[in-house]
Design an enzyme around this catalytic site. Structure first.
Site, PDB file in Angstrom:
ATOM      1  N   ARG A   1      -9.811  -0.712   5.580  1.00 22.47           N
ATOM      2  CA  ARG A   1     -11.170  -0.855   5.039  1.00 22.47           C
ATOM      3  C   ARG A   1     -11.788  -2.162   5.516  1.00 22.47           C
ATOM      4  O   ARG A   1     -12.958  -2.208   5.910  1.00 22.47           O
ATOM      5  CB  ARG A   1     -11.114  -0.785   3.517  1.00 22.47           C
ATOM      6  CG  ARG A   1     -12.402  -1.180   2.784  1.00 22.47           C
ATOM      7  CD  ARG A   1     -12.198  -0.953   1.296  1.00 22.47           C
ATOM      8  NE  ARG A   1     -13.051  -1.777   0.461  1.00 22.47           N
ATOM      9  CZ  ARG A   1     -14.271  -1.423   0.062  1.00 22.47           C
ATOM     10  NH1 ARG A   1     -14.793  -0.295   0.457  1.00 22.47           N
ATOM     11  NH2 ARG A   1     -14.976  -2.212  -0.744  1.00 22.47           N
TER      12      ARG A   1
ATOM     13  N   TYR B   1     -15.415 -11.123   2.382  1.00 23.71           N
ATOM     14  CA  TYR B   1     -14.512 -10.017   2.705  1.00 23.71           C
ATOM     15  C   TYR B   1     -14.429  -9.776   4.200  1.00 23.71           C
ATOM     16  O   TYR B   1     -13.392  -9.457   4.740  1.00 23.71           O
ATOM     17  CB  TYR B   1     -15.032  -8.761   2.003  1.00 23.71           C
ATOM     18  CG  TYR B   1     -14.124  -7.578   2.053  1.00 23.71           C
ATOM     19  CD1 TYR B   1     -14.272  -6.601   3.012  1.00 23.71           C
ATOM     20  CD2 TYR B   1     -13.100  -7.440   1.121  1.00 23.71           C
ATOM     21  CE1 TYR B   1     -13.440  -5.493   3.058  1.00 23.71           C
ATOM     22  CE2 TYR B   1     -12.270  -6.336   1.153  1.00 23.71           C
ATOM     23  CZ  TYR B   1     -12.441  -5.376   2.122  1.00 23.71           C
ATOM     24  OH  TYR B   1     -11.613  -4.288   2.160  1.00 23.71           O
TER      25      TYR B   1
ATOM     26  N   HIS C   1      -5.597  -1.262   2.666  1.00 22.28           N
ATOM     27  CA  HIS C   1      -6.825  -2.025   2.414  1.00 22.28           C
ATOM     28  C   HIS C   1      -7.286  -2.751   3.674  1.00 22.28           C
ATOM     29  O   HIS C   1      -8.491  -2.990   3.851  1.00 22.28           O
ATOM     30  CB  HIS C   1      -6.613  -3.028   1.279  1.00 22.28           C
ATOM     31  CG  HIS C   1      -7.886  -3.520   0.672  1.00 22.28           C
ATOM     32  ND1 HIS C   1      -8.714  -2.703  -0.084  1.00 22.28           N
ATOM     33  CD2 HIS C   1      -8.515  -4.716   0.733  1.00 22.28           C
ATOM     34  CE1 HIS C   1      -9.775  -3.398  -0.476  1.00 22.28           C
ATOM     35  NE2 HIS C   1      -9.676  -4.614   0.003  1.00 22.28           N
TER      36      HIS C   1
END
Length: 306
Positions: free
Chosen positions: A255, A287, A252
């Protein structure tokens, strides 16, 4: 004997089906909700020394909710996990109250514990490149090494979730200039595919010894079945130990690095939101861990009075 009454089990199943059909929740999300609400109902059965039917659920008090939360914390459940469980219980109760016509205030007014939201940590650009190169060294089999490189390159080069990368089919290859990805909540997005990612996938396919059935998964395990996310997680864990990277260097994180590096290079936040498939811009901003210096730079450059 189950601690949850048949009526409650049926209501829970109907709620989960409505989440899948109307709200587009993923299978993983509905399974997590099922576990959270079942655990809550089981606690209430033990707490009141009787199985809780629908009528009994209407009588749950603030004191009952406090007892449940205290039991959870005593069992070692962290604040973040408890907040998630409470969110699932509230969502179920809100649906049940509308359906059965009762007042769910005691449950809905329960406050979630406070916790500090952790931001995902991106890899530096050189570390992301080193990760891809080092992943290739983790297997003695050429085709497995090529497969792992192809997956990690897609995560970093296209900003895919690991589940999205492993959901690609052989019919998707050779990869086009853009991919139509179905992400969380069945939300579709168009993602550009870098030449490096296409080349990595092509190399993997040339070396892969398993049959090329168009309906089969693009990425295969060593026996020819669908590749497990844990395999890629394990490969990256070995690579990060060799590189001296922290435990946050996960699939992750690749990403997250994709988004953060695009933003650092001047990428538009709205465009990055679309590439990631986020429903909310605030999610993207959190994020990508936009730092104050970066925001001030944009402000000073763009505001007429700056």
């Amino acid at each position: 004997m189950s601690l949850v009454s048949p009526a409650c089990r049926d209501a829970l199943q109907h709620w989960l089906e409505s989440l899948s059909a109307l709200a587009g929740r993923s299978e993983n999300t509905t399974n997590a909700y099922r576990g959270d609400v079942t655990d809550f109902l089981s606690f209430m059965t033990l707490h009141h020394s009787e199985r809780q039917g629908l009528a009994a659920l209407e009588r749950i008090t603030v004191s009952d909710m406090r007892s449940w939360m205290a039991q959870q914390r005593d069992s070692g459940v962290g604040a973040r996990s408890l907040a998630r469980k409470l969110s699932a219980v509230k969502s179920f109760y809100r649906w049940l109250a509308e359906r059965e016509g009762f007042e769910p205030t005691a449950v809905l007014s329960t406050r979630a514990p406070k916790f500090t939201k952790k931001l995902p940590r991106p890899l530096a650009e050189d570390a992301a490149r080193a990760m891809i190169e080092t992943v290739e060294l983790q297997s003695a089999s050429d085709w497995v090494a090529a497969r792992d490189v192809a997956v990690v390159t897609l995560l970093y080069g296209c900003g895919l979730r690991i589940s999205e990368a492993l959901s690609l089919r052989l019919a998707d290859a050779p990869l086009p200039a853009t991919l139509r990805i179905v992400g969380k909540g069945d939300k579709e997005r168009i993602v550009p595919v870098l030449p490096a990612a296409r080349e990595a996938v092509d190399r993997y396919l040339r070396l892969c010894p398993h049959p090329n059935d168009p309906n089969a998964p693009l990425f295969k395990g060593v026996r020819g079945g669908k590749l497990s996310p844990r395999t890629i997680q394990g490969v990256m864990a070995k690579a990060r130990m060799q590189l001296g990277l922290p435990s946050t260097a996960t699939p992750h994180a690749m990403r997250h690095s994709f988004a953060t590096h695009l933003l650092s290079a001047g990428g538009d936040l709205r465009a990055i939101q679309e590439l990631l498939g986020h429903a909310s811009l605030s999610t993207t901003q959190t994020y990508t861990a936009v730092d104050t210096a970066r925001l001030m730079e944009v402000y000073n450059r763009a505001h007429p009075k700056a």
